[in-house]
Each structure stands twice: as structure tokens, then as C-alpha cells.
Design a protein around this motif. Structure first.
Motif, short mmCIF file in Angstrom:
data_model
loop_
_atom_site.label_atom_id
_atom_site.label_comp_id
_atom_site.label_asym_id
_atom_site.label_seq_id
_atom_site.Cartn_x
_atom_site.Cartn_y
_atom_site.Cartn_z
N ILE A 353 0.74 -0.79 0.10
CA ILE A 353 0.11 0.03 0.14
C ILE A 353 1.22 1.34 -0.07
N LYS A 354 2.42 1.35 0.46
CA LYS A 354 2.90 2.17 -0.04
C LYS A 354 4.89 1.39 0.29
N SER A 355 5.22 1.85 -1.27
CA SER A 355 6.37 2.22 -1.68
C SER A 355 7.42 2.27 -0.93
N ALA A 356 8.78 1.03 -0.57
CA ALA A 356 9.57 1.78 0.38
C ALA A 356 10.21 3.08 -0.37
N HIS A 357 10.95 4.09 0.05
CA HIS A 357 11.45 5.14 -0.32
C HIS A 357 12.62 5.37 0.04
N ILE A 358 13.93 6.24 -0.82
CA ILE A 358 15.43 6.53 0.28
C ILE A 358 15.07 7.52 -0.94
N SER A 359 16.61 8.78 -0.33
CA SER A 359 16.50 9.58 -0.95
C SER A 359 18.41 9.62 -1.60
N CYS A 360 18.64 10.35 -2.84
CA CYS A 360 19.50 10.13 -3.47
C CYS A 360 20.88 11.77 -3.31
N GLN A 361 22.09 11.42 -2.08
CA GLN A 361 22.28 12.26 -2.29
C GLN A 361 23.21 13.82 -3.15
N LEU A 362 22.84 13.53 -4.28
CA LEU A 362 22.95 14.42 -5.19
C LEU A 362 21.79 14.97 -6.31
N PRO A 363 21.36 15.91 -5.51
CA PRO A 363 20.50 16.88 -6.33
C PRO A 363 20.53 17.15 -8.08
N GLU A 364 21.50 16.62 -8.22
CA GLU A 364 21.63 17.47 -10.01
C GLU A 364 20.98 16.30 -10.50
N VAL A 365 20.88 14.84 -9.91
CA VAL A 365 20.57 13.80 -10.91
C VAL A 365 18.90 13.82 -11.35
N PHE A 366 18.45 14.56 -10.12
CA PHE A 366 16.84 14.79 -10.70
C PHE A 366 16.32 15.66 -11.52
N ASN A 367 17.65 16.28 -12.36
CA ASN A 367 16.81 17.40 -13.69
C ASN A 367 17.87 16.35 -14.48
N LYS A 368 18.17 14.82 -14.74
CA LYS A 368 18.60 14.22 -15.65
C LYS A 368 18.14 12.73 -16.67
N ILE A 369 17.63 12.26 -15.02
CA ILE A 369 17.03 10.91 -15.17
C ILE A 369 15.66 10.66 -16.04
N LYS A 370 15.50 10.42 -16.52
CA LYS A 370 14.70 9.76 -18.04
C LYS A 370 14.12 8.56 -17.70
N LYS A 371 12.70 8.12 -18.01
CA LYS A 371 12.11 7.23 -17.65
C LYS A 371 12.71 5.72 -18.64
N ASP A 372 12.95 4.64 -17.95
CA ASP A 372 13.45 3.46 -19.16
C ASP A 372 15.04 3.88 -18.41
N HIS A 373 15.77 4.09 -18.04
CA HIS A 373 16.72 4.22 -17.80
C HIS A 373 17.25 2.96 -16.87
N THR A 374 17.79 3.01 -16.66
CA THR A 374 18.60 1.74 -16.01
C THR A 374 19.43 2.66 -14.27
N VAL A 375 19.42 2.47 -13.55
CA VAL A 375 19.01 2.67 -12.61
C VAL A 375 19.79 1.33 -11.77
N LEU A 376 21.87 1.11 -11.05
CA LEU A 376 22.34 0.46 -9.97
C LEU A 376 22.20 0.94 -8.63
N PHE A 377 22.27 -0.32 -7.84
CA PHE A 377 22.31 0.49 -6.60
C PHE A 377 23.44 -0.99 -5.89
#
Length: 610
Positions: A353-377
Motif C-alpha cells: 500500500i506504500k512503496s519503500a523510499h530512500i533519498s539520493c544525496q546528489l540533487p542534480e540527478v533529478f534534472n537528468k533522469i529519464k523514464k526507462d533509464h537503468t539505475v544500479l544500487f
């Protein structure tokens, strides 16, 4: 063996085609070549030649040359034009061509080897007797106040001291450098000081803290019988280095208790438990035992069994480190705001009913990320794809994780191999740290270089500090973008007088794909060989040996491969002295059979995004 003249003429025509291509390439790069520092001028020209040569698919040509017993150009990166001209003369002689005029190559094979050796010595210092490849060792924080540790590292064969600016403080860095210089002088050796700039921090943010609780569990055998009760150490208060089995109860409580006393409590599960005092150690702390599994939390009341109404209160315990458990098919929100991460919430039927969430320490990422991009943790352990992008967060679906789910914790790396983040390799912290590095180090290891613009920015900062051409520069190649821009990065870097490359194989494997890392590291080695630039072979070299005292077979094989570089980097560990000793022996033994060993590959292409 009778050789067909037509075959020889065909090979001669191919070589003429190669020579024409490299001459044309040099003409197109004249402006760039003029900007290169004089010590690298010939090397830069050879790099241009090599790049032009590698635009051809050479496999059939190499097979034909092999069949004739002639050079396959497998080790010709450092002197490509000379090798082509020499081979051309041989072919001319074989077909009795009149055109036997000796053409001036500009860079002989012997001179090419000497250039690499000279550049390596200038950047990384003197080699150890019997060993061409230098050894770089990452220093633990302990090296700041443990001179004997650093002295042993120097005696075992360390040539370059690595200090990581991502950790500790300038005071600690300086103490490590002082110990290294003192140890080198005492041992009659020379060491170089290399310092890593931290670079942009693309990591997961904080996660909601867990409960302030400690678990004490007795040791049992296979029959469930107690072999040893849980040992609990009662102390006045916790320190930074306090062991996991300590409980803070205050000094007054310690003074009131005696050997033989018992404490009773109800643990976090409301289970009745008993703690028995059995000893007092040299520091005056009480040693106690517990024969049943017990969970003790901050503020819990412990009742004195012999003094009615007398109680002790457990002091503040550190919170348990939490993590997000992520399985294939789960969704995860990555937030721009530094909101503490939380696990997913499920209803009674197991529906999310609510997805897990976590922050990213580099805000600039959010201006560049696009749908269908790969992200690895976490070094690629969790493979995801972006399914939704908003101003304040993006959402990913977990496509690959371990069978029982992967644990994602705070401060774990995030990689965006398909996203051109457009961020500089120098952060505000890097620029501040660079002031210290320029004053006290011999080499700066430049993290997160992606383009020639990043190199130019570093050079501007070094020039302002009066350190350009005084401080050696090692470029850490650790991203897909850096690999694809490698040639122009090297050409720009050679405008300085002391340059090298580090193959940061951990992040590089995540960024370029595990299936590509073998090809990628070979290409980097080959291009640096063409430019006569020393290479540092880094990431997880003899890691099991350094941490656990015993290497794996794969590590030994990897170590022998490192002979293709000019320096091997070891990371810190409890058995680092043993690791250096083993590495030193392997390198000395193997260098009797191999020097640098490179191979030619098919036509070089940039990595595509899959």
C-alpha cells in the motif's frame, strides 16, 4: 615455404592504407598536438596514430601476418608508425620491390619503451629492485597514529602511499604523510604520496533509525545445550569503540553491585530474564552472564534481586542500523528531499500500500533522469529500471536482486550508466581539499572524470594554486562516459607534465556492464600504452588476502594480469602486510617471463546502451 607475391602485395597495400590513415589523422589533430606539453608531444602524436590504426578491423590482417611469421602488431601500441614502416620494408624485400628507401619513423620501438619508463618514474617514483610494477597502498585511519604499521608497509615494498580525502580530516592526512615520510627515510627508500579527491557523492541517503536495542544470545550446540552463556559487560557509559556486548548502567550502579548479585528484568518481548554478576575486570566494569536469549532496550529497568525496590536503568544504546529489503518486482521511490528511507508498507493480505523510499544525496540527478533509464544500487547488486519521473522523486522497479531479497542500506553507491548527469568532477569539497593536496602530496587522484572539460577544470584549479606541472595527476576512469571519451581525455591530460590513469574496475564494471569489463580494461590499457602513460590497476586486488589472510585462486590470476600495468593498488585490511609481501613476490617472479603484455582487438567501437 613458397609465398604468393599477390598475397604479399595485398598486405603491403593494407599497410599503405594504414599509414595513409594515420598521416591524415595527424593532420586533423595538429591544433590539439600543439597544446600538448613538450615531454608528451611524441606520445600524443603516437596516440593519434594508434586511434587511426584501430579504426580498421585487423583480425584477418593479423592472421595473414602470423602465417608469414611477421609482426601481428600485438605489442605495437607505443610505436605504431615505426612498426608499420619496418614491416613494410620487410614485405618489400620479400617481393623484391625496388622501393627499399628507409623512411624515418619518428619514434623507434626502443624509444617508445623508454618514454613509458620515464613517464612512470616521473609520476610514480623509483621502482623496487627486481620489480617494474609499483605498489600503491590505501592507508587506514590507524596509520595516523601507528608508525610501526606504516614502517612495515614501506619495508614490505610499498612505493606509493594513498590517502583518500573522502575519509578523515586534514589533521589525520598530515599525520599519515608524516609517518610515511619518516618510515621511508628510516628504511632508505623513497615513496610518493597520492591523495584521492572524493568527487561527487552519488549515494543513498539516511534510513530511519532502528530501535535502540541489543540482543544477548548464549552459544548452544547442535542439541540445543548451552556451551557458553551470553557475556554482558556492564559499564558506566558507552564509548565510540565499545563492544556489542556492553550495557551502560551508570557509575553509581556499578559501585553498588557485587560479584554474585543478580538482576531481573522483562525484556522487549516481555520475557522474564535474569542476569548474573560473575566478575569485575581491571577497568572496574562488571562481567555478567545470561543463559537465555535476551533483548535489552534503552531505558529498561533492571531490578536488584537482593535489594527490594532497588533498580538500575539502562542508558542510551545506539539504534540498530536499518535497511530496505528489496525483491524482484518491488518498487522503490528515490526522493530529492533528504527524507529518511523507510521500508514498504503492506496490508493484511500482503498487498503493497506504500512503496519503500530512500533519498539520493546528489540533487542534480533529478534534472537528468529519464523514464526507462537503468539505475544500479550498491555496486550493481540491485538492478532497476525507472518507471516514473516526477519533480520530487523518480520511481524504479527492481529487475534483479538476490534470491531472498537485497538489503539496501544508507551510504551505498548509486550508478546511472545510461544518464549523462552533466556534473563536474570537482566539488566544492574537492577544491578545498586540493589546497592541502597541492601543498603536501606528490600526486592527485582525480575521481569522476568524464570529459576533457573536467580535466581542464582541474588544471585551472592547479594553476591557481601554483601546482600545475608540479603535482602529478592520475585520472580515475570509472564511468561509461569516461571510457567513451577516453582519447580526448588523455589528449587534454597530456598538456600537463606528469599524468597517469587509474582503472577503477569496481565502478567501471557496474557502469559498463560485467560482460564488457574485460574488453573495457584492455582498451584502456592499450590506449594508455599508445600514449606512453602509466596505468594503476585498482579495485579488489588481493582483497580476500588483505582482509582475511588467504587469497582466492581468482585473485592470484587477477594479480598476474596486473603485470600489464605500471602500478597495482591494494586496499587496507588486517592482513595488508601479508598481501604486499605476496604481491611483491608474484610480480618479481612473473616479471621474469612477462613485461607489459597487450593484445590488439577488433575495430574499436563505443559501448552502446542496452
Amino acid at each position: 615455404m613458397r609465398i604468393k607475391v599477390e598475397k604479399l602485395k595485398s598486405l603491403l597495400e593494407q599497410i599503405d592504407e594504414f599509414l595513409l590513415a594515420i598521416n591524415e589523422a595527424e593532420k586533423h589533430q595538429l591544433d590539439s598536438l600543439e597544446k600538448v606539453a613538450k615531454p608528451y608531444r611524441k606520445s600524443a602524436r603516437n596516440l593519434v596514430h594508434y586511434r587511426a590504426f584501430r579504426t580498421f578491423d585487423l583480425r584477418d590482417f593479423q592472421k595473414s601476418m602470423r602465417d608469414l611469421g611477421l609482426s601481428r602488431f600485438a605489442n605495437a601500441e607505443g610505436h605504431i608508425r615505426a612498426s608499420l614502416l619496418n614491416t613494410r620494408l620487410i614485405l618489400q624485400a620479400l617481393i623484391k620491390d625496388d622501393g627499399k628507401q628507409l623512411l624515418k619513423s619518428g619514434l623507434s620501438i626502443k624509444r617508445a619503451r623508454r618514454l613509458l619508463a620515464s613517464h612512470t618514474k616521473q609520476l610514480l617514483g623509483y621502482r623496487s629492485p627486481g620489480r617494474r610494477v609499483r605498489i600503491m597502498v590505501t592507508q587506514p585511519s590507524e596509520a595516523a597514529n601507528n608508525y610501526e604499521l606504516v614502517e612495515q608497509l614501506v619495508k614490505k615494498g610499498m612505493n606509493v602511499v594513498r590517502v583518500n580525502c573522502a575519509h578523515d580530516t586534514p589533521e589525520v592526512w598530515w599525520a599519515i604523510i608524516e609517518n610515511a615520510q619518516r618510515a621511508a627515510k628510516a628504511s632508505g627508500r623513497k615513496v610518493k604520496i597520492a591523495m584521492d579527491l572524493a568527487g561527487p557523492k552519488i549515494r543513498t541517503g539516511a534510513i530511519t533509525e532502528g530501535p535502540e536495542v541489543r540482543k544477548f544470545k548464549p552459544l548452544r550446540n547442535e542439541l540445543g545445550q548451552i556451551i557458553q552463556p551470553a557475556i554482558i559487560l556492564l559499564v558506566p557509559e558507552l564509548g565510540e569503540t565499545s563492544a556489542e556486548n556492553t550495557l551502560p548502567v551508570g557509575q553509581l550502579a556499578l559501585d553498588d553491585l557485587a560479584i554474585g548479585d543478580e538482576l531481573r528484568l522483562r525484556d522487549t518481548r516481555n520475557k522474564k530474564r535474569k542476569i548474573s554478576i560473575i566478575d569485575r575486570n581491571a577497568e572496574g566494569h562488571l562481567v555478567a552472564t545470561c543463559r537465555k536469549t535476551t533483548y535489552v532496550a534503552s531505558g529498561m529497568v533492571l531490578e536488584h534481586s537482593k535489594a527490594s525496590g532497588k533498580v538500575l536503568v539502562v542508558g542510551k544504546l545506539p539504534p540498530k542500523e536499518h535497511y530496505l529489503l528489496l525483491k524482484e518486482g518491488d518498487t522503490l521511490q528515490v526522493t530529492r528531499a533528504a527524507i529518511p528511507g523507510e521500508s514498504a508498507v503492506y496490508d493484511q493480505e500482503g498487498n503493497c500500500i506504500k512503496s519503500a523510499h530512500i533519498s539520493c544525496q546528489l540533487p542534480e540527478v533529478f534534472n537528468k533522469i529519464k523514464k526507462d533509464h537503468t539505475v544500479l544500487f550498491d555496486d550493481g547488486k540491485i538492478f532497476t529500471k525507472v518507471t516514473e519521473v516526477n519533480e520530487d522523486y523518480f520511481q524504479v522497479t527492481i529487475l534483479r536482486a538476490s534470491e531472498k531479497g537485497a538489503k539496501l542500506r544508507a551510504e551505498k553507491g548509486i550508478n546511472f550508466p545510461q544518464t549523462e548527469l552533466g556534473i563536474s568532477g570537482l566539488t566544492a569539497k574537492d577544491k578545498e581539499d586540493l589546497k592541502f593536496v597541492a601543498q603536501y602530496a606528490d600526486i592527485v587522484n582525480f575521481s569522476f572524470v568524464n570529459s576533457k572539460a573536467d580535466v581542464e577544470e582541474l588544471f585551472v584549479e592547479l594553476e591557481q594554486l601554483g601546482a600545475l606541472n608540479q603535482l602529478g595527476v592520475i585520472l580515475k576512469i570509472e564511468t561509461r562516459l569516461a571510457y567513451n571519451n577516453l582519447s580526448e581525455i588523455l589528449m587534454t591530460a597530456m598538456q600537463s607534465k606528469q599524468v597517469g590513469v587509474m582503472i577503477a574496475r569496481g565502478d567501471l564494471a557496474v557502469e559498463t556492464g560485467w560482460d564488457n569489463i574485460g574488453l573495457v580494461q584492455d582498451e584502456i590499457l592499450a590506449h594508455c600504452s599508445a600514449a606512453h602513460l602509466p596505468v594503476v590497476w585498482a579495485t579488489q586486488v588481493l582483497e580476500n588476502m588483505a582482509k582475511n589472510g588467504l587469497p582466492s585462486r581468482a585473485e592470484i590470476t587477477d594479480t598476474t594480469t596486473s603485470l600489464r600495468a605500471e602500478c597495482v593498488m591494494l586496499n587496507k585490511g588486517a592482513y595488508i602486510n601479508d598481501a604486499i609481501e605476496l604481491l611483491d613476490k608474484i610480480l618479481k617472479d612473473m616479471e621474469q617471463y612477462h613485461n607489459k603484455k597487450e593484445v590488439m582487438l577488433a575495430k574499436r567501437t563505443k559501448l552502446s546502451v542496452s
